[in-house]
Structures are given as structure tokens and as C-alpha cells.
Scaffold this active site. Structure first.
Site, mmCIF file in Angstrom:
data_model
loop_
_atom_site.group_PDB
_atom_site.id
_atom_site.type_symbol
_atom_site.label_atom_id
_atom_site.label_comp_id
_atom_site.label_asym_id
_atom_site.label_seq_id
_atom_site.Cartn_x
_atom_site.Cartn_y
_atom_site.Cartn_z
ATOM 1 N N CYS A 41 1.109 -1.013 -0.367
ATOM 2 C CA CYS A 41 -0.279 0.084 0.028
ATOM 3 C C CYS A 41 0.732 1.544 -0.208
ATOM 4 O O CYS A 41 1.712 2.005 1.336
ATOM 5 C CB CYS A 41 -1.130 -0.187 0.834
ATOM 6 S SG CYS A 41 -1.984 1.740 1.038
ATOM 7 N N CYS A 71 -5.648 5.775 -2.814
ATOM 8 C CA CYS A 71 -4.776 4.509 -2.987
ATOM 9 C C CYS A 71 -3.406 4.491 -4.070
ATOM 10 O O CYS A 71 -3.641 5.662 -4.932
ATOM 11 C CB CYS A 71 -5.472 2.892 -4.437
ATOM 12 S SG CYS A 71 -4.312 1.710 -4.883
ATOM 13 N N GLU A 111 -10.527 -0.833 -3.981
ATOM 14 C CA GLU A 111 -9.729 -1.040 -3.733
ATOM 15 C C GLU A 111 -10.046 -2.872 -3.533
ATOM 16 O O GLU A 111 -10.911 -3.361 -2.592
ATOM 17 C CB GLU A 111 -8.752 -1.282 -2.334
ATOM 18 C CG GLU A 111 -8.231 -0.072 -2.617
ATOM 19 C CD GLU A 111 -7.356 0.455 -2.111
ATOM 20 O OE1 GLU A 111 -6.395 -0.012 -1.130
ATOM 21 O OE2 GLU A 111 -6.995 2.048 -1.342
ATOM 22 N N HIS A 120 -3.686 -4.062 -10.420
ATOM 23 C CA HIS A 120 -4.845 -3.152 -10.861
ATOM 24 C C HIS A 120 -5.581 -2.914 -12.188
ATOM 25 O O HIS A 120 -4.609 -3.377 -13.156
ATOM 26 C CB HIS A 120 -3.710 -1.355 -10.719
ATOM 27 C CG HIS A 120 -3.641 -1.329 -9.210
ATOM 28 N ND1 HIS A 120 -4.298 -0.570 -8.089
ATOM 29 C CD2 HIS A 120 -2.362 -2.230 -8.716
ATOM 30 C CE1 HIS A 120 -3.859 -0.842 -7.815
ATOM 31 N NE2 HIS A 120 -2.990 -1.180 -7.426
ATOM 32 N N GLY A 144 -2.537 1.953 -6.550
ATOM 33 C CA GLY A 144 -3.524 2.495 -7.594
ATOM 34 C C GLY A 144 -3.496 4.082 -8.904
ATOM 35 O O GLY A 144 -3.223 3.989 -9.480
#
Length: 302
Positions: free
Chosen positions: A96, A245, A236, A187, A248
Site C-alpha cells: 500500500c 490508493c 480497492e 490493478h 492505484g
């Protein structure tokens, strides 16, 4: 620097037992609104992080968060500290970006390190955190953090079984053309002309579990809003809609670049704030953004 102190006691349905539940201290932090609960497991180990993440993340009965982050010792000399992250549904994530920035601020401002370059061990490799400091009257704090997110991958067979890096998927009768990007975690970035018109909860939930994603997937809906500027909304994997994110944002920037929509540097505007992404000549993606403390307290373990 003062932080709000709270005492949160979570009912774990064992109140009739004579043994008192163990309470441990936690810190609530967020990076651009992407909020997690942080625990220093060097001092306070958690035996069942899956159950703890589910209970504590509940926004009605718990502390409320996108998940739980465990800060610990690295098991390699190549890193200084380690991070494990558990989503709100208890599943363990690979990485993350927002949480890694928060860890940099946590470690420095709590006096666990004086270094402004920190090597963080994650399930998707060792990330380097570069802390940007501000100060006043002899006190220093972390204003923002740049994270070396390493190299993106546009093909990853264990994470995406589609026909190519760009593919068209169908969810509830609607087709979405997107770009697959792995930032250590998967992703699927979908560009649209009006990102605010997308029902992120409806389609994100379905696309996350699309058959082409063996490990499920993070879903980004993105819109080009200016030169090298992208507006992005996120679903997510394991947490649902989040304010931001980090991985992301990186995936969105890479997808925008490889499809010719932006250059290799861009601003990614998410619901909780803006992240600066730089896909440099070394093929590494560098993410810069803020990190902030919300409050601290104690909570019962499940």
C-alpha cells in the site's frame, strides 16, 4: 506535536468470561484520506491480524478504517523495518503506497529512526522512503514522503489472464476497456469521459472478482482532466471504495502514459487528495504525497 487520545473498547462477545481482553495501543493515520490503523508489533504483537483487521476496521462497531497495518522488524539486512497490511475484509495485501508514506512519518516522528531514507520490507519487495521534512523552533516533522514503488509490470500471468495488457471486460452487461498494471499488486485502469458518472460500488465489486483476475484486482476509473492531470476513483481489493490508493495512483499514471494520454509525470487527483507520480528513466515509479496522524488510543483484541 500533540495528537488526540481516545479510548476505544470493542465488544468481542466474550464479556462473560473472567479473563479481561488484552488492550493494545494503536495509531490511526491517513494518506490522502486512505486511512489505516497502525500498530508497532515490536512492542505489541498481534496473533490474529486477520480477525483484528475485520473487527477494528468496522466503521460502525470498531475504530473504522480501510485496514490494519503492522509495523515490525525486517527479517533481512537489506531493510530497516517491515510492513504487513490487512484489508478491511481480513485479506492480506501485497503493498500500500499510502500506508508506506504514513509509516515513514510514524517511524520518524515517534523517534524510531533519525534517517530520512528508510528501507521498508513489504510483500512486494523493499521500498525506499525519502522523507521531506519541515521544521520550526527546533522541531522537525515529516511534510511529505516520496516512495520508490519499483518497476511496474504490464503482464503478470499469476494476476491477470486476459489476452493482452489492454482488454475489454464485461460486468453486469456493461463493457469496460482497461489497462492491466501490476505495482506488486494487480490493478485494472479504465479510462472514461465522466468518472463521476460511474457507479464505482456496483462495477468495482463485480470487476474485482472477474474471472481474468485469479487473485482479485484493484479497479481504477480514471478521466483525463488536463495536461498530465488525471482524476481517479478507486475500488480497492478487499476494502471497497477508498479515498485514495497509492499503488492505484501509480498504476493510473503508468496506464495513462502507455496509452498516450499523458507523459511520464502526472498529478493523480483522488477523492482524498492529489499524489504526484513520476515514472523515471530507470523504469521505477516514484510517488510523492502527504501523510497525517488522525488520533491514537487503545483497543481490545478479538
Amino acid at each position: 506535536m500533540q495528537r488526540k487520545k481516545v479510548l476505544i473498547s470493542i465488544n468481542n462477545n466474550h464479556s462473560t468470561t473472567t479473563q479481561m481482553a488484552r488492550k493494545i495501543p494503536f495509531t490511526k493515520m491517513h494518506g490522502a484520506g486512505n486511512d489505516y490503523i497502525y500498530v508497532d508489533t515490536c512492542l505489541h504483537p498481534i496473533d490474529d491480524p486477520h480477525a483484528t483487521a475485520i473487527q477494528w476496521s468496522d466503521r460502525h462497531k470498531g475504530i473504522g478504517s480501510d485496514g490494519l497495518v503492522l509495523i515490525g522488524r525486517a527479517d533481512t539486512q537489506e531493510a530497516d523495518f517491515s510492513m504487513r497490511i490487512f484489508n478491511a475484509d481480513g485479506s492480506e495485501a501485497m503493498m500500500c503506497g499510502n500506508a508506506s508514506r504514513c509509516i515513514g512519518k510514524y517511524l520518524f516522528e515517534k523517534g524510531m529512526t533519525n534517517n530520512t531514507n528508510i528501507r521498508l520490507q513489504t510483500r512486494s519487495g523493499i521500498k525506499t522512503l525519502n522523507l521531506h521534512l519541515s521544521g520550526f523552533l527546533g522541531e522537525e516533522w515529516v511534510e511529505s514522503v516520496t516512495v520508490d514503488m519499483l518497476q511496474p509490470r504490464l503482464t503478470a500471468e499469476e494476476q491477470f489472464t486476459g489476452s493482452s495488457k489492454e482488454d475489454t471486460l464485461t460486468a453486469d452487461g456493461t463493457s469496460f476497456t482497461g489497462t492491466f498494471v501490476s505495482m506488486g499488486n494487480p490493478h485494472f485502469v479504465i479510462f472514461t469521459d465522466d468518472v463521476d458518472a460511474i457507479d464505482v460500488a456496483r462495477y468495482g465489486r463485480l470487476l474485482e472478482r472477474h474471472p481474468v483476475f485469479p487473485e482479485r484486482c484493484n479497479i481504477e476509473f480514471a478521466q483525463i482532466t488536463g495536461e498530465n492531470r488525471v482524476r481517479t476513483r478507486v475500488w480497492e481489493r478487499g476494502s471497497g471504495i477508498t479515498m485514495a490508493c497509492g499503488t492505484g495512483a501509480c498504476a493510473t499514471a503508468v496506464a495513462a502514459s502507455v496509452t498516450g494520454r499523458t507523459g511520464r509525470q502526472c498529478q493523480v487527483v483522488m477523492d482524498g487528495g492529489t499524489l504526484s507520480i513520476d515514472w523515471q528513466a530507470d523504469n521505477h515509479v516514484y510517488m510523492t504525497g502527504p501523510a497525517a496522524f488522525s488520533f491514537e488510543g487503545e483497543a481490545e483484541l478479538p
